[in-house]
Motif scaffolding. Structure first.
Motif: not given
Length: 148
Positions: A8-10, A39-48, A50-53
């Motif tokens: 999820s991301f805003p 947007g940017q995805i943050s605090n997702q264990p699936f993405l380790q 890491q902030a991901t655009q």
């Protein structure tokens, strides 16, 4: 059977451009038929964590797209690839869905205190998403959320 990994991301911003001049000079059938969310995805264990655009392009098509069935008997809406902490995808949608999405974005995007949240459901059995790996999108929801 693959698990569904939710992300999820805003929505930070969105863009819809139509230029009659461009359409005439380039005879480009896609002009005005693309809607981009980022947007940017943050605090997702699936993405380790890491902030991901993330960038999602919705492409309007004349005929309803044929979304293939996955092995889990759900429809694949598109695929998305992780490359150097960047996610991007293009998803084909019919005119009715495109217009509804565009109208919702226009209506809610500029209201103070309301955020548009997008949730993707991706098929994967992995604990983490690895760089260069492409996953199937089987869910894409968006909701308007107010400040609490």
């Amino acid at each position: 059977m693959n698990k569904i990994q939710p992300l999820s991301f805003p929505v930070n911003n969105w863009e819809h451009l139509y230029s009659l001049q461009k359409a005439i000079s380039h005879n480009d059938q896609l002009t005005g038929r693309k809607l981009s969310l980022s947007g940017q995805i943050s605090n997702q264990p699936f993405l380790q964590n890491q902030a991901t655009q993330i960038d999602i392009n919705f492409i309007q098509v004349d005929q309803p797209p044929d979304y293939p069935l996955t092995g889990s008997d759900t429809h694949e809406l598109g695929t998305i690839t992780l490359t150097e902490q960047q996610l991007s995808t293009s998803i084909k949608i019919d005119r009715k869905v495109f217009e509804e999405l565009r109208m919702n974005l226009m209506e809610y995007a500029d209201i103070d205190g309301i955020h548009i949240m997008v949730t993707l459901g991706l098929l994967s059995n992995e604990k983490h998403w690895h760089n260069g790996k492409t996953l199937q999108i089987i869910q894409l929801d968006y909701a308007m959320k107010g400040n609490s």
